[in-house]
Scaffold this motif. Structure first.
Motif, short mmCIF file in Angstrom:
data_model
loop_
_atom_site.label_atom_id
_atom_site.label_comp_id
_atom_site.label_asym_id
_atom_site.label_seq_id
_atom_site.Cartn_x
_atom_site.Cartn_y
_atom_site.Cartn_z
N PRO A 83 1.08 -1.11 -0.05
CA PRO A 83 -0.03 0.00 0.11
C PRO A 83 0.78 1.26 0.08
CG PRO A 83 0.05 -0.78 2.21
CD PRO A 83 0.88 -1.78 1.22
N VAL A 85 1.03 5.64 -0.20
CA VAL A 85 0.39 6.84 -0.38
C VAL A 85 1.17 7.76 -1.17
CG1 VAL A 85 0.03 9.16 0.98
CG2 VAL A 85 -0.36 7.15 2.13
N THR A 176 5.21 3.98 2.07
CA THR A 176 4.57 3.01 2.41
C THR A 176 4.95 2.81 3.85
OG1 THR A 176 3.98 0.52 2.23
CG2 THR A 176 6.32 1.28 1.77
N GLU A 177 3.84 2.46 4.72
CA GLU A 177 4.40 1.80 6.14
C GLU A 177 4.80 0.43 6.24
OE1 GLU A 177 4.44 3.92 8.61
OE2 GLU A 177 3.59 5.54 7.14
N GLU A 200 -0.28 -0.78 -4.37
CA GLU A 200 -1.93 -0.08 -4.28
C GLU A 200 -1.78 1.14 -3.70
OE1 GLU A 200 -3.41 -3.62 -1.98
OE2 GLU A 200 -3.61 -4.77 -3.88
N GLU A 201 -2.81 1.85 -4.23
CA GLU A 201 -2.99 3.18 -3.50
C GLU A 201 -3.85 3.15 -2.25
OE1 GLU A 201 -4.25 7.72 -4.71
OE2 GLU A 201 -4.85 6.18 -5.94
N ALA A 202 -3.10 3.70 -1.15
CA ALA A 202 -3.70 3.35 0.32
C ALA A 202 -4.86 4.58 0.31
CB ALA A 202 -2.66 3.90 1.30
N GLU A 203 -5.76 3.94 1.20
CA GLU A 203 -7.00 4.78 1.23
C GLU A 203 -6.75 6.03 2.18
OE1 GLU A 203 -9.97 4.31 -0.28
OE2 GLU A 203 -9.23 2.35 -1.08
#
Length: 203
Positions: A83, A85, A176-177, A200-203
């Protein structure tokens, strides 16, 4: 192909390009010669680490030269979802360099599956290939002295994730985390050669 001795217990195979490295690596991993303990791929080389007590370097070189690599398939490889951002410091610059909008850069980055071709630079750093050719951009003209851990970047045809804070010259498009490197984990690196990656684009 050139095969060179490397230190006391290794053979370095020099090849023309990354596709040849990946093909030879896959073929040798599927049927490793006796005495080979590890393979270390890079952009144009494949290092074979040998068991000094059991390996016949001349015999292994002959085995390497006799290999006829086929197509590389990663269909059954592990799939890692990362994920992201997408707020990187160079996202606007990447959009300008590629002629895309920032949203289109994100769509291109998340829209294809990447594969870890090899590791390097720092423990846990994987060079990812197979992404959209529209995202090919040069490294920054001037490297940063500090790139934060988890930064997601582009350079040439590669994408990557910085596993720790370090200097770096890649174009940063997000973060990303997810921890790429953790010595308490087995294996410590998430991005290992052959692993498939979907951003994947983080929400």
């Amino acid at each position: 192909m050139r095969v060179l001795p490397c230190a006391d217990s290794g053979l370095l195979v020099e090849l023309d390009d990354l596709d040849q490295v990946r093909a030879l690596h896959a073929a040798l991993e599927a049927d490793p010669p006796d005495g080979v303990t590890d393979f270390v791929p890079a952009a144009r080389t494949l290092l074979l680490r040998l068991d000094p007590a059991a390996a016949d370097a001349a015999g292994i070189e002959q085995a390497v030269r006799s290999v006829r690599p086929g197509e590389v398939s990663t269909q059954d490889s592990e799939l890692l979802r990362i994920p992201v951002v997408y707020d990187g410091a160079d996202l606007e610059e990447v959009a300008m360099l590629t002629g895309l909008t920032e949203c289109e850069v994100v769509e291109e980055h998340t829209g294809t599956e990447w594969t870890v071709a090899f590791g390097g630079f720092a423990p846990g750093f994987g060079y990812l290939t197979g992404g959209s050719p529209r995202l090919e951009v040069p490294r920054r003209a001037e490297s940063r002295t500090r790139v934060p851990v988890g930064a997601v970047g582009l350079a040439g045809t590669f994408s990557g994730v910085y596993p720790r804070e370090s200097p770096g010259g890649w174009q940063l498009i997000g973060r990303t985390e997810l921890r790429m490197w953790d010595v308490a984990r087995d294996p410590p690196a998430l991005l290992r050669p052959g692993v498939r990656v979907r951003f994947e684009e983080a929400e």
